[in-house]
Design an enzyme around this catalytic site. Structure first.
Site, PDB file in Angstrom:
ATOM      1  N   ASP A 175       4.773   0.770  11.528  1.00 31.36           N
ATOM      2  CA  ASP A 175       3.334   0.017  11.550  1.00 31.36           C
ATOM      3  C   ASP A 175       3.940  -0.965  12.415  1.00 31.36           C
ATOM      4  O   ASP A 175       2.229  -1.359  11.905  1.00 31.36           O
ATOM      5  CB  ASP A 175       3.917  -0.486  10.188  1.00 31.36           C
ATOM      6  CG  ASP A 175       3.462   1.241   9.243  1.00 31.36           C
ATOM      7  OD1 ASP A 175       2.841   2.365   9.898  1.00 31.36           O
ATOM      8  OD2 ASP A 175       3.989   1.309   8.230  1.00 31.36           O
TER       9      ASP A 175
ATOM     10  N   ASP B 112      -4.943  12.500  12.799  1.00 34.14           N
ATOM     11  CA  ASP B 112      -4.445  11.470  12.688  1.00 34.14           C
ATOM     12  C   ASP B 112      -4.605  10.397  13.862  1.00 34.14           C
ATOM     13  O   ASP B 112      -4.194  11.361  14.482  1.00 34.14           O
ATOM     14  CB  ASP B 112      -3.722  11.155  11.786  1.00 34.14           C
ATOM     15  CG  ASP B 112      -3.430  10.381  10.965  1.00 34.14           C
ATOM     16  OD1 ASP B 112      -3.349   8.899  11.918  1.00 34.14           O
ATOM     17  OD2 ASP B 112      -3.621   9.968   9.738  1.00 34.14           O
TER      18      ASP B 112
ATOM     19  N   LYS C 159       0.426  -1.069  -0.228  1.00 37.59           N
ATOM     20  CA  LYS C 159       0.469   0.130   0.078  1.00 37.59           C
ATOM     21  C   LYS C 159       0.669   1.182   0.017  1.00 37.59           C
ATOM     22  O   LYS C 159       0.872   1.856  -0.687  1.00 37.59           O
ATOM     23  CB  LYS C 159      -0.858  -0.022   0.929  1.00 37.59           C
ATOM     24  CG  LYS C 159      -0.998   0.914   1.762  1.00 37.59           C
ATOM     25  CD  LYS C 159      -2.317   0.703   2.808  1.00 37.59           C
ATOM     26  CE  LYS C 159      -2.049   1.708   4.706  1.00 37.59           C
ATOM     27  NZ  LYS C 159      -1.401   3.214   3.954  1.00 37.59           N
ATOM     28  N   ASN C 160       1.295   1.536   0.829  1.00 36.96           N
ATOM     29  CA  ASN C 160       2.550   2.411   1.200  1.00 36.96           C
ATOM     30  C   ASN C 160       3.364   2.639   0.171  1.00 36.96           C
ATOM     31  O   ASN C 160       4.035   3.948  -0.044  1.00 36.96           O
ATOM     32  CB  ASN C 160       3.214   2.758   2.492  1.00 36.96           C
ATOM     33  CG  ASN C 160       2.031   3.304   3.177  1.00 36.96           C
ATOM     34  OD1 ASN C 160       1.251   2.989   3.097  1.00 36.96           O
ATOM     35  ND2 ASN C 160       2.824   2.164   5.125  1.00 36.96           N
TER      36      ASN C 160
HETATM   37  N1  EPU Z   1       6.980  13.952  10.542  1.00 33.34           N
HETATM   38  C1  EPU Z   1       7.038  15.896  11.077  1.00 33.34           C
HETATM   39  N2  EPU Z   1       7.314  16.442   9.866  1.00 33.34           N
HETATM   40  C2  EPU Z   1       6.961  16.292   8.495  1.00 33.34           C
HETATM   41  C3  EPU Z   1       7.199  14.852   7.678  1.00 33.34           C
HETATM   42  C4  EPU Z   1       6.718  13.735   8.986  1.00 33.34           C
HETATM   43  O1  EPU Z   1       7.548  16.039  11.980  1.00 33.34           O
HETATM   44  O2  EPU Z   1       7.198  17.208   7.530  1.00 33.34           O
HETATM   45  C5  EPU Z   1       6.973  13.050  11.213  1.00 33.34           C
HETATM   46  C6  EPU Z   1       5.548  12.650  11.463  1.00 33.34           C
HETATM   47  O3  EPU Z   1       4.831  13.070  11.990  1.00 33.34           O
HETATM   48  C7  EPU Z   1       6.329  11.072  12.374  1.00 33.34           C
HETATM   49  C8  EPU Z   1       6.920  11.030  11.791  1.00 33.34           C
HETATM   50  O4  EPU Z   1       8.268  12.085  11.482  1.00 33.34           O
HETATM   51  O5  EPU Z   1       6.072  11.529  13.289  1.00 33.34           O
HETATM   52  C9  EPU Z   1       6.949  10.260  10.554  1.00 33.34           C
HETATM   53  O6  EPU Z   1       7.093  10.699   9.426  1.00 33.34           O
HETATM   54  P1  EPU Z   1       7.508   9.823   7.919  1.00 33.34           P
HETATM   55  O7  EPU Z   1       6.861  10.940   6.716  1.00 33.34           O
HETATM   56  O8  EPU Z   1       8.572   9.196   7.811  1.00 33.34           O
HETATM   57  O9  EPU Z   1       5.710   9.182   7.169  1.00 33.34           O
HETATM   58  P2  EPU Z   1       4.765   9.223   6.851  1.00 33.34           P
HETATM   59  O10 EPU Z   1       5.675   9.758   4.746  1.00 33.34           O
HETATM   60  O11 EPU Z   1       3.374  10.168   6.660  1.00 33.34           O
HETATM   61  C10 EPU Z   1       4.343   6.892   5.799  1.00 33.34           C
HETATM   62  C11 EPU Z   1       3.907   5.510   5.737  1.00 33.34           C
HETATM   63  C12 EPU Z   1       2.909   5.088   7.577  1.00 33.34           C
HETATM   64  C13 EPU Z   1       4.282   4.977   8.333  1.00 33.34           C
HETATM   65  C14 EPU Z   1       5.079   5.966   8.084  1.00 33.34           C
HETATM   66  C15 EPU Z   1       6.618   5.094   9.040  1.00 33.34           C
HETATM   67  C16 EPU Z   1       2.383   5.774   3.908  1.00 33.34           C
HETATM   68  C17 EPU Z   1       1.576   6.792   3.273  1.00 33.34           C
HETATM   69  N3  EPU Z   1       2.307   5.879   4.881  1.00 33.34           N
HETATM   70  O12 EPU Z   1       4.200   8.033   6.448  1.00 33.34           O
HETATM   71  O13 EPU Z   1       2.433   4.444   7.130  1.00 33.34           O
HETATM   72  O14 EPU Z   1       4.033   4.554   9.178  1.00 33.34           O
HETATM   73  O15 EPU Z   1       5.731   6.324   6.989  1.00 33.34           O
HETATM   74  O16 EPU Z   1       6.886   3.631   8.071  1.00 33.34           O
HETATM   75  O17 EPU Z   1       3.248   5.400   2.924  1.00 33.34           O
HETATM   76  C18 EPU Z   1       0.072   2.629   7.770  1.00 33.34           C
HETATM   77  O18 EPU Z   1       0.839   2.099   6.515  1.00 33.34           O
HETATM   78  O19 EPU Z   1      -0.439   2.682   8.639  1.00 33.34           O
HETATM   79  C19 EPU Z   1       0.981   3.961   8.225  1.00 33.34           C
HETATM   80  C20 EPU Z   1       1.001   4.730   9.430  1.00 33.34           C
END
Ligand code: EPU
Length: 429
Positions: free
Chosen positions: A307, A117, A23-24
């Site tokens: 995750d 979220d 998915k991701n």
């Molecule tokens: N963060 C910030 N600022 C930003 C971006 C992120 O503070 O601009 C923080 C977030 O608040 C969080 C941390 O950094 O605490 C990690 O965020 P990241 O950007 O790495 O995650 P994401 O891209 O929002 C994706 C997956 C998540 C998965 C994370 C970490 C997708 C759609 N989502 O999220 O998947 O947990 O990477 O691996 O790709 C899930 O599938 O259930 C899920 C939540």
């Protein structure tokens, strides 16, 4: 009517299960298709609601999107729209990833802010700082992020945290920027390698994918490509932990064990046998006795995945001994602990640590899935609980686990999806 999963615990999971695309990854691959005019085809896509929502986001931007089994074809026009509305973004936060490619293709993008979220605050500051470094002017008005740039220009971007989403956003903006972009402290997740592979197939010049420093030499234009989505390591890890918790014997086909090294190593420490499949991708996880408690610390890849944290806590809840589980990526992943305690889990949290004291058996009860992974963790706990567990809000689980109930039944779990009235009393004064 609402849907529930009804589980009668006690079954030992045994047999084969096949993992499809992540998915991701696929959601970002779909967004990347915006970068080239013409037809991009993605295979091995999971058949889940999020893929349908991303398809709709792309349609409203002017693409023609068709889905046939696990194949998603995206026909991207020469002239794209530039707005993703709240109605779609609120349903799926990952819609935000169209910001970078839209900006790169059209010079402007207007994407609704996703809002809260269930697993933490999840800011976008790193996305915005990155795009700003590349020359975009980014503002926030009336619930939208609005980004504008004449022509993006390559720059050095240092991420405070190796954010998956911010790395992808900057990658997709950088491939069409003028000059070289360097992302330092970039995310190293396999999904980042997957999107870099697709972008490379589309003609992008990217070096260092999978390392902390990614260099992108901008090109004039990209062309569409056909690409197979990488297998879902979180779904594969969920099956592996389920096998251990139920003292089962499960062969997970199509999964890449090398994307789950720490997770599988923890399961071996817990007492499981993990072996690769000969002649095909995948692995077998078998467990004879009650798992031993193991400590887990989540970290960005290659650390233990956040995750899989709910599954690790569910594992601790039935293990022999006490486990310390530490969450370092999201600030409210522990919300699901309240639900697990309804099943008899003995979990205490303090800040981003949880101490889980294992019990021989959990005890079935009605619980609520608060997000995708929490929901899957509760299903695993329900499989190890005496009596019946009913899980509500299963639409969360459906977002991440294609055919979850059918797959579990195929492994001998006693689980069914049932429909019940939302209220069993009239909603009237
Ligand atoms: N963060 C910030 N600022 C930003 C971006 C992120 O503070 O601009 C923080 C977030 O608040 C969080 C941390 O950094 O605490 C990690 O965020 P990241 O950007 O790495 O995650 P994401 O891209 O929002 C994706 C997956 C998540 C998965 C994370 C970490 C997708 C759609 N989502 O999220 O998947 O947990 O990477 O691996 O790709 C899930 O599938 O259930 C899920 C939540």
């Amino acid at each position: 009517m609402v849907e529930l999963f009804r589980i009668v615990g006690g079954a030992r999971l045994a047999g084969n299960v096949t993992v499809t695309g992540a998915k991701n990854s696929v959601l970002k691959l779909m967004a990347a298709a915006l970068l080239a005019e013409g037809r991009t085809v993605l295979t091995s896509a999971p058949q889940i609601l999020d893929v349908v929502i991303m398809g709709e986001v792309l349609r409203r931007l002017g693409c023609m999107v068709t889905m046939d089994g696990g194949t998603v074809a995206i026909d991207c026009p020469e002239r794209l729209g530039s707005e993703a509305d709240y109605d779609l973004v609120r349903r799926m936060r990952a819609s935000i990833c169209v910001l970078g490619p839209l900006l790169a293709r059209t010079g402007e993008a207007k994407v609704a802010l996703p809002g809260g979220d269930n697993i933490g605050s999840r800011g976008l500051d790193l996305h915005i700082a990155g795009l700003t470094r590349l020359g975009a002017e980014v503002t926030s008005e009336h619930g939208f992020i609005i980004a504008r740039a004449g022509k993006l220009t390559g720059a050095s971007v240092w991420l405070d945290f190796p954010s998956v989403g911010a790395t992808e956003q900057i990658l997709m903006a950088g491939v069409l920027a003028k000059g070289t972009t360097v992302i330092d402290n970039a995310a190293r997740e396999p999904e980042i390698v997957d999107i870099c592979t697709l972008l490379g197939e589309m003609g992008a010049q990217i070096f260092g994918a999978g390392t902390s420093t990614i260099e992108i030499d901008g090109v004039e234009g990209l062309h569409p490509a056909t690409h197979e989505t990488l297998p879902d390591r979180i779904v594969a890890g969920t099956w592996a932990i389920a096998a251990v918790m139920t003292r089962g014997d499960v062969t997970v086909r199509g999964a890449q064990a090398r994307h789950l090294e720490i997770t599988l190593d923890k399961l071996v420490t817990a007492g499981a046998t993990v072996e690769p499949l000969l002649g095909s991708t995948g692995f077998r996880v078998a467990m004879e006795s009650r798992p031993r408690a193991v400590d887990v610390v989540t970290l960005p890849y290659p650390g233990f995945p956040s995750d899989l944290l709910p599954m690790a806590i569910a594992l601790g809840a039935v293990s022999d001994g006490a486990s310390m589980v530490t969450e370092n990526v999201f600030d409210s992943r522990f919300m699901f602990v309240n639900e697990l305690t309804r099943l008899g889990g003995d979990v205490r949290t303090d800040g981003h640590h949880a101490v889980v004291r294992g019990r021989e058996r959990l005890s079935g009860a009605p619980v609520r899935a608060t997000d995708i992974r929490a929901g899957a963790g509760l299903v695993l706990a329900g499989l190890c609980a005496d009596g019946s567990t009913e899980i509500s809000d299963v639409s969360h689980i459906d977002r991440g686990y294609p055919d979850f109930v059918a797959n579990l039944r195929g492994l001998s779990a006693d689980i069914e999806r049932v429909e019940v009235p939302e209220l069993d009393f009239p909603l009237e004064f």
